[in-house]
Design a protein around this motif. Structure first.
Motif, PDB file in Angstrom:
ATOM      1  N   TRP A  37       0.872  -1.169   0.000  1.00  0.00           N
ATOM      2  CA  TRP A  37       0.000   0.000   0.000  1.00  0.00           C
ATOM      3  C   TRP A  37       0.915   1.227   0.000  1.00  0.00           C
ATOM      4  N   LEU A  38       0.967   1.947  -1.104  1.00  0.00           N
ATOM      5  CA  LEU A  38       1.941   3.026  -1.279  1.00  0.00           C
ATOM      6  C   LEU A  38       1.230   4.348  -1.498  1.00  0.00           C
ATOM      7  N   GLU A  39       1.924   5.423  -1.134  1.00  0.00           N
ATOM      8  CA  GLU A  39       1.404   6.769  -1.384  1.00  0.00           C
ATOM      9  C   GLU A  39       2.541   7.596  -1.947  1.00  0.00           C
ATOM     10  N   ASP A  40       2.294   8.277  -3.058  1.00  0.00           N
ATOM     11  CA  ASP A  40       3.369   9.087  -3.638  1.00  0.00           C
ATOM     12  C   ASP A  40       3.329  10.491  -3.045  1.00  0.00           C
ATOM     13  N   THR A  41       4.256  11.335  -3.487  1.00  0.00           N
ATOM     14  CA  THR A  41       4.411  12.650  -2.859  1.00  0.00           C
ATOM     15  C   THR A  41       3.233  13.576  -3.161  1.00  0.00           C
ATOM     16  N   SER A  42       2.444  13.230  -4.168  1.00  0.00           N
ATOM     17  CA  SER A  42       1.253  14.043  -4.445  1.00  0.00           C
ATOM     18  C   SER A  42       0.057  13.605  -3.611  1.00  0.00           C
ATOM     19  N   GLY A  43       0.233  12.558  -2.856  1.00  0.00           N
ATOM     20  CA  GLY A  43      -0.867  12.046  -2.052  1.00  0.00           C
ATOM     21  C   GLY A  43      -1.664  10.958  -2.733  1.00  0.00           C
ATOM     22  N   ASP A  45       3.970   4.438 -16.071  1.00  0.00           N
ATOM     23  CA  ASP A  45       3.924   4.989 -17.426  1.00  0.00           C
ATOM     24  C   ASP A  45       5.087   5.936 -17.683  1.00  0.00           C
ATOM     25  N   GLY A  46       6.260   5.528 -17.276  1.00  0.00           N
ATOM     26  CA  GLY A  46       7.460   6.320 -17.548  1.00  0.00           C
ATOM     27  C   GLY A  46       7.771   7.382 -16.512  1.00  0.00           C
ATOM     28  N   ARG A  47       6.854   7.652 -15.592  1.00  0.00           N
ATOM     29  CA  ARG A  47       7.127   8.643 -14.536  1.00  0.00           C
ATOM     30  C   ARG A  47       7.638   7.903 -13.298  1.00  0.00           C
ATOM     31  N   ILE A  48       8.686   8.432 -12.668  1.00  0.00           N
ATOM     32  CA  ILE A  48       9.235   7.830 -11.462  1.00  0.00           C
ATOM     33  C   ILE A  48       8.748   8.646 -10.265  1.00  0.00           C
ATOM     34  N   LEU A  49       8.004   7.993  -9.381  1.00  0.00           N
ATOM     35  CA  LEU A  49       7.377   8.676  -8.248  1.00  0.00           C
ATOM     36  C   LEU A  49       7.986   8.174  -6.943  1.00  0.00           C
ATOM     37  N   PRO A  50       8.513   9.074  -6.089  1.00  0.00           N
ATOM     38  CA  PRO A  50       8.909   8.638  -4.746  1.00  0.00           C
ATOM     39  C   PRO A  50       7.668   8.184  -3.974  1.00  0.00           C
ATOM     40  N   VAL A  51       7.794   7.081  -3.293  1.00  0.00           N
ATOM     41  CA  VAL A  51       6.632   6.567  -2.559  1.00  0.00           C
ATOM     42  C   VAL A  51       7.050   6.098  -1.163  1.00  0.00           C
ATOM     43  N   ARG A  52       6.057   6.068  -0.278  1.00  0.00           N
ATOM     44  CA  ARG A  52       6.219   5.485   1.060  1.00  0.00           C
ATOM     45  C   ARG A  52       4.959   4.662   1.322  1.00  0.00           C
ATOM     46  N   GLY A  53       5.077   3.760   2.258  1.00  0.00           N
ATOM     47  CA  GLY A  53       3.878   2.994   2.564  1.00  0.00           C
ATOM     48  C   GLY A  53       4.187   1.787   3.428  1.00  0.00           C
ATOM     49  N   SER A  54       3.359   0.777   3.279  1.00  0.00           N
ATOM     50  CA  SER A  54       3.526  -0.428   4.089  1.00  0.00           C
ATOM     51  C   SER A  54       3.323  -1.658   3.214  1.00  0.00           C
ATOM     52  N   ALA A  55       3.754  -2.798   3.736  1.00  0.00           N
ATOM     53  CA  ALA A  55       3.665  -4.040   2.963  1.00  0.00           C
ATOM     54  C   ALA A  55       3.390  -5.209   3.890  1.00  0.00           C
ATOM     55  N   TRP A  56       2.922  -6.295   3.268  1.00  0.00           N
ATOM     56  CA  TRP A  56       2.651  -7.570   3.967  1.00  0.00           C
ATOM     57  C   TRP A  56       3.208  -8.670   3.078  1.00  0.00           C
ATOM     58  N   LEU A  57       4.026  -9.544   3.650  1.00  0.00           N
ATOM     59  CA  LEU A  57       4.632 -10.636   2.886  1.00  0.00           C
ATOM     60  C   LEU A  57       4.173 -11.987   3.430  1.00  0.00           C
ATOM     61  N   ASP A  58       3.771 -12.876   2.531  1.00  0.00           N
ATOM     62  CA  ASP A  58       3.557 -14.295   2.851  1.00  0.00           C
ATOM     63  C   ASP A  58       4.555 -15.107   2.053  1.00  0.00           C
ATOM     64  N   HIS A  59       5.174 -16.077   2.680  1.00  0.00           N
ATOM     65  CA  HIS A  59       6.148 -16.925   1.995  1.00  0.00           C
ATOM     66  C   HIS A  59       5.933 -18.361   2.469  1.00  0.00           C
ATOM     67  N   GLY A  86      10.902  -2.986 -16.653  1.00  0.00           N
ATOM     68  CA  GLY A  86      10.521  -3.484 -17.961  1.00  0.00           C
ATOM     69  C   GLY A  86       9.052  -3.501 -18.289  1.00  0.00           C
ATOM     70  N   GLY A  87       8.205  -2.894 -17.502  1.00  0.00           N
ATOM     71  CA  GLY A  87       6.789  -2.871 -17.841  1.00  0.00           C
ATOM     72  C   GLY A  87       6.189  -1.512 -17.531  1.00  0.00           C
ATOM     73  N   GLU A  88       4.874  -1.405 -17.611  1.00  0.00           N
ATOM     74  CA  GLU A  88       4.254  -0.103 -17.349  1.00  0.00           C
ATOM     75  C   GLU A  88       4.337   0.275 -15.883  1.00  0.00           C
ATOM     76  N   THR A  89       4.512  -0.731 -15.007  1.00  0.00           N
ATOM     77  CA  THR A  89       4.701  -0.467 -13.579  1.00  0.00           C
ATOM     78  C   THR A  89       6.090  -0.950 -13.173  1.00  0.00           C
ATOM     79  N   GLN A  90       6.837  -0.064 -12.548  1.00  0.00           N
ATOM     80  CA  GLN A  90       8.189  -0.427 -12.119  1.00  0.00           C
ATOM     81  C   GLN A  90       8.328  -0.127 -10.627  1.00  0.00           C
TER      82      GLN A  90
END
Lengths: 380, 513
Positions: free
Chosen positions: A78-84, A224-238, A174-178
Motif C-alpha cells: 500500500w503506497l502513497e506518492d508525494t502528491s498524495g 507509465d514512464g514517470r518515477i514517483l517517490p513513494v512510502r507505505g507499508s507491505a505484507w509478505l507471505d512466503h 521493464g513494464g508499465e509499472t516499475q
C-alpha cells in the motif's frame, strides 16, 4: 487430507494466490498466455518430506528452498506518492520444481524449476487493476534463486534480502509499472503455526510458511514512464513445500488487514466449493508488540453482505464483508476499493485491495488490506 | 454416539497421547492407550447428555400438567428398572454401535496415514474390527454395505487413572472445544466412492446441524445434555424422523458445562441427571444422547432391546480402589466427621450403605443455579417432546429446582467437583476459600496431570486472569473461568467450618469410598 488443506489448516498461513498459481503451472491448458506446454515436462512426485524440526530462520528463509516442490512469495503493498495519490500493488512470485531428482543435462536450457511472476497495480482513479505477468524456466540466468544473499529473480524482477537482515528489496523493471523499493520489518517474521488459525499445533510438515505482516516501505514507483517517490507499508507471505498439487472440493477466502492502530488482522474462511456445509472462519490479531490473539469460528462472525459478478468470466464473488469479534467488542466492514479486481483470470481468483472501517468499543478503527476470494459462485 | 468430525482431525494427537500415557484396562491388564478420548469425544457426550436434562418418573413428588411434570426437591422415589443380562450388556457395550452413522472405514484409514502409530490396547472383549480400533470408536456396517467407524460411549465414560483405564469413570479431559466442522471437512477431502460419499454426507450433515450445540468453551466440561436437546429439536417425536431444520426451538448454542458422573453409581440412583429429572425407566434416557442417526421408532426399539442389557452391565460396575496408601487411624476420624457432616445428603457406605436419593434445593446447596434453573423453567418444549416420543413411553421426566447429592463411591477419582466441574479438588470443595477463580490443569500439552494425593484431584494451576485475558483460543479453552455464566464455583460450603485437621481426616476417609 488434501495437501493444500493441510497447508491451511495445519500450518495456517495463507498462500492462496500462490496455490492457485501453482495449479496453473501444473495445468498448462488453463493458461492462456503464455503457454507452458513447451516448458513443462512430466511433473514429478516423490519429493522428500520437510524437516519436522524446522524453525523459522530469517533472513535465509526469505530466499528459495529449491529442494521442495513449490514455493510462493506473495507481497501486498500500500503506497502513497508525494502528491498524495495512493497505489495498491500485489507482487507475487511462484516457483515449481519439476522433478525431485533432476537429470544432469548439458543444455543451457536444462532446468528443474519454473518461475511465474505477477504484478498487479490499482491506483487512485482506476476502475480496474492493471496486471503484468512473467513466466520462465530457471535456465540461462532467466530466472532463479540464490542462497547468499537470499534472492529470487525472474528476468528483471527480483526479491531479495538486503545486507541489513531486517530489510528486503524489491525491483521490478521493464513494464508499465516499475518498482525499486526497500522494505523494513516493523514486526518480526511469524511462522504460520504461531497464528493458531484452526489448528492448535503444527499437525503436518507438508508446508513451511511464515508471514511478515507489517513492513515499512520507501522507494520509487514507475508509472507509465514517470518515477514517483513513494512510502507505505507491505505484507509478505512466503510458503514452500508440497503445495500446489490438489484441486480440492474446498475453497478458501483470505483476509489480511493492517489496522491504523498498529495491529494486523488475518482471517481465513474455508467453504465447500459446492456451497453445501457451513463456512469455517478463523482469525488472528497480531498486536503492535508482536503478541498474537487468535479466534475460532465460534468466537467470531464473518459474513458477506453483497456479491459481484465478473463481466469477463461470469464468476460471482462475495464482496463487502463484515467481521465481528464479540470478545473484543470489535466490528469491521471490509469493502473493496473497486469491484473489478479479478486479478488472475486463469486461476479464477478475486485478489484485491480493500479498506477496513469499524469500531472497537467506542473507538473508531480503520485500515487497509488485501482479500483473496476463491470460493465458488453462490450467493451470500 | 457418532463419530464426529473433530475426531478425525485429532487422530494424530490421540495416538501421541496414548504413547505418552500408556494405561491398562481396569478390567484386564492388557494395557490400553487412552488415546481415543479425542476421537470419540463427540459420540460419548450423547450419553452424558442425559445427565443434564432430566426427565422424571411417575412418582408422588411430581405434578404432571399439560403432559409434562416438575418435581419437588427432596427424596426421589424408586422406580423398577427392566432387567437385563450384564454379560450380554458388556459385549454389546464394547462392540455394538449405538450411533449408526460415521466415517467410512477407508476414509478413517487414509486419515490415519502418516500419523503416529496407534499403540492403544484393546478393551477386553472387543472383537473383529473393533479390536483394531481405539476404544472410543466402534465399527458398524451400514445398510449400504459401507463399513463405518462410529463413536461410542467410552469417549466420555472411560478414562485412565493411575495408568489404568477405568470403564465408567467420566472423562474430565475430553476436548469438546474443537470445532467438529474441521474434522468433517478433513474427512470430506478424502477421495471416496459414491456409497462412501453418501455415508459421509449423512454423517457430516448431522454433525454440522448440531455442531454448535456440542462445542464447549472449556476443555474437560461436557456438552452432552445440550447436544441431546439439539437432537430432539431436529426430530419428529412421533416418528423420530430427522429434519434438517429444527422443528422446535433448539437449545442455546453455548452449552452449560457439566462434569460427567461415574457410571458405577447407576444402580444406586433413582433418577438420572443432576437435577434428577430422569425418572422412570433409565434405559431410554441413556440411549437418547446417542440418537444422532436413529431415524425411526423401529431403529430405536432395536437399540432399546439390547441397551437394557447395557444398563444391567452398568449396575455391576465398581469404583476403582484408591491406589495409594491410606492412614487407617486418620480415616477412622474422618469417618466420624463424615457421619456428622455428609451422610444426611450423600448417604453412608460400607456394610450399612444407604443412599438417600435426595435432591437438595438451590437455596440450600447454593451451587451454580443455572443448570437447574434452565432445566426447570426453560425446557418445557423438550420435556413435552420426550413424553410424546418412544423414549418417554416408560418414563415421566420431572426436573427439580435443585441438584441431587450424588453417591460418593469412588469420589476420590472423579475430580473436578460439583455438577459443572468448577472445583478442582476435594480439599477445595471442603473449603470454599481455597477454590480458585481461574484455573487450569497443571500438565504438559494434553498429558494427564499428576494426581494430588493431599488435596484429592488433578494437579492444577491458579491463574490471575479469566478467558477475557487469554490471547490464543488454545489458552482460552484450557482455562476454567468461574466468572462465566454456569461455571460458578460457589455453594456447597458445608466443609468451611471444619478445622484443617478435621478436613484432612475427612479427606483420608473419602479415599476409602
Amino acid at each position: 487430507m488434501k495437501i493444500w488443506i493441510r497447508a491451511i489448516v495445519a500450518i495456517g498461513v495463507p498462500v492462496l494466490v500462490g496455490i492457485l498459481w501453482l495449479r496453473v503451472l501444473e495445468a498448462p491448458e488453463r493458461v492462456e498466455n503464455p503457454s507452458l506446454e513447451s516448458l513443462i515436462g512430466e511433473v514429478g512426485t516423490g519429493f522428500a518430506p520437510l524437516d519436522d524440526d524446522w524453525r523459522l530462520n530469517p533472513p535465509q528463509d526469505h530466499g528459495a528452498h529449491p529442494e521442495t516442490r513449490g514455493e510462493l512469495w506473495n507481497l501486498a503493498l500500500w503506497l502513497e506518492d508525494t502528491s498524495g495519490a495512493r497505489h495498491w500493488i500485489q507482487f507475487n512470485l511462484a516457483r515449481l520444481a519439476l522433478s525431485p531428482a533432476p537429470v544432469e543435462r548439458a543444455s543451457g536450457w536444462a532446468t528443474n524449476h519454473l518461475y511465474r511472476g505477477q504484478l498487479v497495480r490499482l491506483s487512485d482513479g482506476d476502475r480496474t487493476t492493471r496486471a503484468q505477468e512473467r513466466l520462465s524456466r530457471a535456465a540461462l540466468g532467466l530466472a532463479g534463486a540464490s542462497v547468499e544473499p537470499p534472492r529470487v529473480w525472474l528476468e528483471d524482477w527480483s526479491f531479495e534480502s538486503a545486507a541489513d537482515p531486517d530489510r528486503l528489496m524489491v525491483k521490478v523493471r521493464g513494464g508499465e509499472t516499475q518498482l525499486d523499493l526497500i522494505l523494513t520489518q516493523d514486526k518480526p517474521a511469524l511462522a504460520g503455526d504461531r497464528l493458531q488459525l484452526f489448528a492448535r499445533e503444527r499437525g503436518d510438515p507438508g508446508v513451511h510458511a511464515y508471514l511478515l505482516s507489517r513492513l515499512s516501505v520507501t522507494g520509487t514507483l514507475g508509472v507509465d514512464g514517470r518515477i514517483l517517490p513513494v512510502r507505505g507499508s507491505a505484507w509478505l507471505d512466503h510458503a514452500w513445500g508440497g503445495i500446489g498439487a490438489d484441486q480440492g472440493r474446498l475453497g478458501l477466502n483470505r483476509f489480511a488487514v493492517q489496522l491504523d492502530d498498529g495491529r494486523d488482522l488475518i482471517c481465513l474462511e474455508i467453504r465447500r466449493q459446492d456451497g453445501s456445509g457451513r463456512p469455517i472462519p478463523s482469525c488472528a490479531l497480531i498486536h503492535a508488540d508482536g503478541a498474537i490473539q487468535s479466534f475460532q469460528r465460534r468466537d467470531l462472525a464473518l459474513e458477506a453482505t453483497r456479491s459481484w459478478t465478473s463481466p469477463r468470466t461470469g464468476r460471482t464473488y462475495r464482496l463487502d464483508w463484515r467481521l465481528a469479534i464479540p470478545l473484543l467488542d470489535l466490528e469491521l466492514a471490509l469493502r473493496p476499493l473497486v469491484e473489478d479486481q479479478e486479478t488472475d483470470r486463469s486461476a479464477r481468483l478475486w485478489s484485491g485491495a480493500i479498506r477496513a472501517s469499524g469500531r472497537q468499543g467506542e473507538r473508531p478503527i480503520s485500515g487497509v488490506g488485501r482479500v483473496e476470494l476463491a470460493i465458488a459462485p453462490d450467493q451470500p | 454416539m457418532t463419530i464426529d468430525a473433530p475426531l478425525i482431525g485429532r487422530i494424530g494427537r490421540m495416538g501421541r497421547a496414548q504413547r505418552a500415557h500408556p494405561v491398562r484396562s481396569e478390567a484386564q491388564d492388557t494395557g490400553y492407550g487412552p488415546g481415543l478420548r479425542r476421537l470419540g469425544s463427540w459420540f460419548g457426550p450423547l450419553l452424558a447428555t442425559l445427565l443434564l436434562t432430566g426427565l422424571a418418573g411417575c412418582d408422588s413428588g411430581t405434578s404432571p400438567r399439560d403432559g409434562i411434570a416438575k418435581a419437588e426437591v427432596g427424596r426421589v422415589p424408586a422406580h423398577p428398572q427392566r432387567p437385563g443380562d450384564p454379560a450380554r450388556g458388556y459385549e454389546a457395550f464394547v462392540n455394538r454401535s449405538i450411533v449408526t452413522c460415521g466415517i467410512p472405514y477407508g476414509v478413517y484409514r487414509r486419515l490415519r496415514e502418516g500419523g503416529p502409530t496407534e499403540t492403544h490396547q484393546p478393551v477386553p472383549g472387543r472383537t473383529g474390527r473393533n479390536a483394531e480400533l481405539p476404544y472410543g470408536l466402534t465399527a458398524h456396517v451400514a445398510a449400504s454395505g459401507v463399513e463405518l467407524v462410529t463413536s461410542n460411549c467410552l469417549a466420555c465414560h472411560a478414562a485412565p487413572i493411575n495408568g489404568r483405564l477405568v470403564i465408567g469413570l467420566g472423562n474430565e479431559f475430553l476436548d469438546l472445544t474443537v470445532d467438529p466442522l474441521l474434522g468433517i471437512e478433513a474427512a470430506g477431502a478424502i477421495a471416496m466412492n459414491e456409497a462412501e460419499r453418501a455415508e459421509w454426507t449423512r454423517w457430516a450433515d448431522r454433525i454440522t446441524a448440531i455442531s454448535d450445540y456440542m462445542m464447549t468453551d472449556t476443555i474437560g466440561v461436557n456438552s452432552a445434555s445440550n447436544l441431546t436437546l439439539a437432537l430432539m429439536a431436529h426430530r419428529d417425536p412421533k416418528t423420530l424422523a430427522w429434519s434438517n431444520r429444527p422443528l422446535i426451538e433448539p437449545p442455546p448454542e453455548k452449552p452449560l458445562p457439566v462434569s460427567v458422573p461415574p457410571l458405577w453409581n447407576v444402580g444406586k440412583k433413582h433418577a438420572m441427571f443432576y437435577n434428577a429429572e430422569g425418572r422412570g425407566d433409565h434405559v431410554r434416557y441413556m440411549m437418547l444422547a446417542s440418537t444422532t442417526c436413529t431415524d425411526s421408532v423401529e431403529e430405536a426399539a432395536a437399540i432399546d432391546a439390547w441397551f437394557v442389557d447395557v444398563r444391567a452391565y452398568f449396575t455391576t460396575l465398581k469404583p476403582p480402589e484408591y491406589p495409594f496408601p491410606i492412614d487407617p487411624g486418620l480415616a477412622e476420624r474422618g469417618y466420624a466427621l463424615f457421619q456428622e457432616t455428609c451422610k444426611e445428603c450423600h448417604g453412608t457406605h460400607g456394610e450399612e450403605a444407604r443412599y438417600p436419593n435426595k435432591v437438595i434445593a438451590l437455596g440450600k446447596v447454593k451451587t451454580d443455579p443455572m443448570l437447574a434453573r434452565k432445566g426447570f423453567g426453560e425446557a418445557d418444549r423438550f420435556l413435552r417432546w420426550f413424553q410424546s416420543s418412544f423414549y418417554g413411553e416408560l418414563s415421566q421426566a420431572a426436573p427439580a429446582l435443585g441438584y441431587i447429592a450424588p453417591p460418593l463411591d469412588g469420589v476420590w477419582a472423579t475430580a473436578p467437583y460439583l455438577h459443572n466441574g468448577s472445583v478442582p479438588t476435594i480439599a477445595a470443595l471442603l473449603d470454599s476459600r481455597q477454590r480458585p477463580t481461574y484455573w487450569e490443569f497443571d500438565r504438559a500439552g494434553d498429558d494427564q496431570p499428576a494426581y494430588d494425593r493431599d488435596r484429592l484431584g488433578w494437579a492444577y494451576r491458579s491463574l490471575d486472569h479469566g478467558k477475557a485475558g487469554a490471547m490464543g483460543w488454545d489458552e482460552r479453552n484450557r482455562l476454567y473461568d468461574t466468572g462465566l455464566s454456569g461455571y460458578g464455583n460457589q455453594g456447597h460450603t458445608f466443609g468451611d467450618d471444619l478445622s484443617d485437621p478435621e478436613r484432612t481426616a475427612l479427606i483420608e476417609y473419602l479415599k476409602t469410598l
